[in-house]
Design an enzyme around this catalytic site. Sequence first.
Site, PDB file in Angstrom:
ATOM      1  N   TRP A  62       0.995  -0.961  -0.073  1.00 54.62           N
ATOM      2  CA  TRP A  62       0.446  -0.472   0.058  1.00 54.62           C
ATOM      3  C   TRP A  62       0.647   1.200  -0.245  1.00 54.62           C
ATOM      4  O   TRP A  62       0.210   2.208   0.221  1.00 54.62           O
ATOM      5  CB  TRP A  62      -0.784  -0.153   0.898  1.00 54.62           C
ATOM      6  CG  TRP A  62      -0.240  -0.617   2.319  1.00 54.62           C
ATOM      7  CD1 TRP A  62       0.196   0.570   3.775  1.00 54.62           C
ATOM      8  CD2 TRP A  62       0.055  -1.586   3.125  1.00 54.62           C
ATOM      9  NE1 TRP A  62       0.695  -0.188   4.411  1.00 54.62           N
ATOM     10  CE2 TRP A  62       0.484  -1.332   4.788  1.00 54.62           C
ATOM     11  CE3 TRP A  62      -1.035  -2.781   3.021  1.00 54.62           C
ATOM     12  CZ2 TRP A  62       0.791  -2.646   5.016  1.00 54.62           C
ATOM     13  CZ3 TRP A  62      -0.303  -4.048   3.156  1.00 54.62           C
ATOM     14  CH2 TRP A  62       0.143  -4.109   4.641  1.00 54.62           C
ATOM     15  N   GLU A 102      -5.243   0.887   6.398  1.00 55.34           N
ATOM     16  CA  GLU A 102      -5.624   1.464   7.777  1.00 55.34           C
ATOM     17  C   GLU A 102      -5.951   0.860   8.483  1.00 55.34           C
ATOM     18  O   GLU A 102      -6.000   0.410   9.563  1.00 55.34           O
ATOM     19  CB  GLU A 102      -5.816   2.912   7.633  1.00 55.34           C
ATOM     20  CG  GLU A 102      -4.784   3.703   7.223  1.00 55.34           C
ATOM     21  CD  GLU A 102      -3.507   3.545   8.151  1.00 55.34           C
ATOM     22  OE1 GLU A 102      -3.834   3.513   9.191  1.00 55.34           O
ATOM     23  OE2 GLU A 102      -2.489   4.167   7.695  1.00 55.34           O
ATOM     24  N   GLN A 123      -5.755  -3.104  14.936  1.00 49.12           N
ATOM     25  CA  GLN A 123      -5.293  -4.742  15.651  1.00 49.12           C
ATOM     26  C   GLN A 123      -4.889  -5.888  15.362  1.00 49.12           C
ATOM     27  O   GLN A 123      -5.037  -6.674  15.168  1.00 49.12           O
ATOM     28  CB  GLN A 123      -6.054  -5.126  16.316  1.00 49.12           C
ATOM     29  CG  GLN A 123      -7.814  -3.920  16.214  1.00 49.12           C
ATOM     30  CD  GLN A 123      -8.092  -3.694  18.134  1.00 49.12           C
ATOM     31  OE1 GLN A 123      -7.149  -3.890  19.041  1.00 49.12           O
ATOM     32  NE2 GLN A 123      -8.894  -2.625  17.985  1.00 49.12           N
ATOM     33  N   TYR A 134      -8.418   8.844  13.691  1.00 52.99           N
ATOM     34  CA  TYR A 134      -6.475   8.357  13.976  1.00 52.99           C
ATOM     35  C   TYR A 134      -6.987   7.541  12.484  1.00 52.99           C
ATOM     36  O   TYR A 134      -5.993   8.898  11.497  1.00 52.99           O
ATOM     37  CB  TYR A 134      -6.369   6.825  14.231  1.00 52.99           C
ATOM     38  CG  TYR A 134      -5.337   6.207  13.358  1.00 52.99           C
ATOM     39  CD1 TYR A 134      -4.011   6.892  13.824  1.00 52.99           C
ATOM     40  CD2 TYR A 134      -5.871   5.074  13.167  1.00 52.99           C
ATOM     41  CE1 TYR A 134      -3.531   5.381  13.199  1.00 52.99           C
ATOM     42  CE2 TYR A 134      -5.076   4.351  12.231  1.00 52.99           C
ATOM     43  CZ  TYR A 134      -3.431   4.570  12.541  1.00 52.99           C
ATOM     44  OH  TYR A 134      -3.065   3.966  11.648  1.00 52.99           O
ATOM     45  N   ASP A 172      -1.572   5.532  17.372  1.00 57.18           N
ATOM     46  CA  ASP A 172      -2.351   5.125  17.544  1.00 57.18           C
ATOM     47  C   ASP A 172      -1.368   4.222  18.355  1.00 57.18           C
ATOM     48  O   ASP A 172      -0.798   5.166  18.367  1.00 57.18           O
ATOM     49  CB  ASP A 172      -2.080   3.738  15.917  1.00 57.18           C
ATOM     50  CG  ASP A 172      -0.761   3.778  15.483  1.00 57.18           C
ATOM     51  OD1 ASP A 172      -0.462   4.646  16.076  1.00 57.18           O
ATOM     52  OD2 ASP A 172      -0.479   3.009  14.791  1.00 57.18           O
ATOM     53  N   CYS A 201      11.009   1.334  17.902  1.00 59.21           N
ATOM     54  CA  CYS A 201      10.655   1.647  19.161  1.00 59.21           C
ATOM     55  C   CYS A 201       9.005  -0.088  19.696  1.00 59.21           C
ATOM     56  O   CYS A 201       8.486   0.554  19.941  1.00 59.21           O
ATOM     57  CB  CYS A 201      10.108   2.986  19.419  1.00 59.21           C
ATOM     58  SG  CYS A 201      10.074   3.112  21.432  1.00 59.21           S
TER      59      CYS A 201
HETATM   60  S1  SF4 Z   1      15.337   5.257  22.026  1.00 60.31           S
HETATM   61 FE1  SF4 Z   1      15.151   4.234  22.483  1.00 60.31          FE
HETATM   62  S2  SF4 Z   1      13.153   4.577  23.491  1.00 60.31           S
HETATM   63 FE2  SF4 Z   1      13.888   6.514  22.723  1.00 60.31          FE
HETATM   64  S3  SF4 Z   1      12.067   6.038  20.782  1.00 60.31           S
HETATM   65 FE3  SF4 Z   1      14.599   5.267  20.426  1.00 60.31          FE
HETATM   66  S4  SF4 Z   1      13.857   3.035  20.632  1.00 60.31           S
HETATM   67 FE4  SF4 Z   1      11.974   4.010  21.591  1.00 60.31          FE
END
Ligand code: SF4
Length: 376
Positions: free
Chosen positions: A23, A37, A42, A120, A138, A187
């Site tokens: 997409w 989206e 989920q 969103y 999100d 992250c």
């Molecule tokens: S440094 Fe680590 S905790 Fe901070 S945004 Fe980047 S991945 Fe996330």
Amino acid sequence: MAHPGLASRLLRWFDRHKRDLPWRREPRDPYHVWLSEVMLQQTQVATVIPYFERWVRRFPTLDALAAAPLDEVLKLWEGLGYYARARNFHAAAQIVVRDYGGQLPRTVEGLMALPGVGRYTAGAIASLAFGARAPVLDGNVRRVLSRVFGLGRPSEAELWALAESLLPQDRTGAFNEALMELGATICTPRAPQCSACPLRTMCKAYASGDPEAYPAKPAKRATPHYEVLTAVIIDSAGRVLLGRRPRDGLLGGLWEFVSSELRTPDANARKRSHTDPTDLTDPSDLTDLIASRSGLKVKAGNAEPLGAVKHAFTHFKLTRRVWLVRLPAPGRTPPLTNGYDRLIWAAPEEVERLALTRSDRRIWEMYRARPPSLFD
Ligand code: SF4
């Protein structure tokens, strides 16, 4: 609160590391952005890709989708779960075709007027497909922002305002996608890869030494557990009785084997056996179940236990105790459809073709996989 340099670092990282997803092909098609989206809510990217590709082959345009019957739409969605998404998407496509000449509204407000489109999704479509200055929030964005800004229990309003304040002048869609991508790939909720993160030097959670502590986890609530009795009723012609769930409720418009809740949610249920379908089930319950939902009078004394199927929804869990009931004659038209909008006797080919709930599909596979008996 905005941090200088955040957007440019994030965009540079995104330009180099973004995943090639179907997409994301340029030029962006608003219909594809919208579909992705909706499917991704989920649901994991890896699960969505084959569904997305199948979908755009079958419904290459909004017009094609709007013209399709809901049964076919649900069948193509089968297995993705959260079926209200498919029903709303279909209804919204019909509105776009009927009232907007097939062109999606370009603003957040216009998009939010469509069924199933919340802030969103509207922000994602407006920014990704039309370049509007609209933020998104999100689960991934929530986590990234909470960590970068060291927020333990931020409110939704606080996070929306923060997401909006960080938007760059240009490339707002790419910026939103980059925030989501960072949350999905670097992250992550557990074990974030901070060493590969472009925001590390400005991240308060990283500086705290315990990034996973942000945002604080909500207290866990006990999940209700329902026990459901299910009858796979086969007539002498090999047809099976299926009920279609009412459109407006949970799993609306999908087909299931005749079922009924055995008892109210029970926190102790998980202590009992969950693999034995005979646990808790009295065969007379089957006779009552079939009579109350279809009006058919069936002697279930010879029913065979088929197995137990567990299924977890967001807010509750189900254990379905499944029995096979064989009728010595062709099935009669049910005089009642209590709690279903239709009941039908379906031949095996039809069961393959209809949109079943995920656990009913598993029940059907369980039935097909059982060892042959004298009756087969
Ligand atoms: S440094 Fe680590 S905790 Fe901070 S945004 Fe980047 S991945 Fe996330």
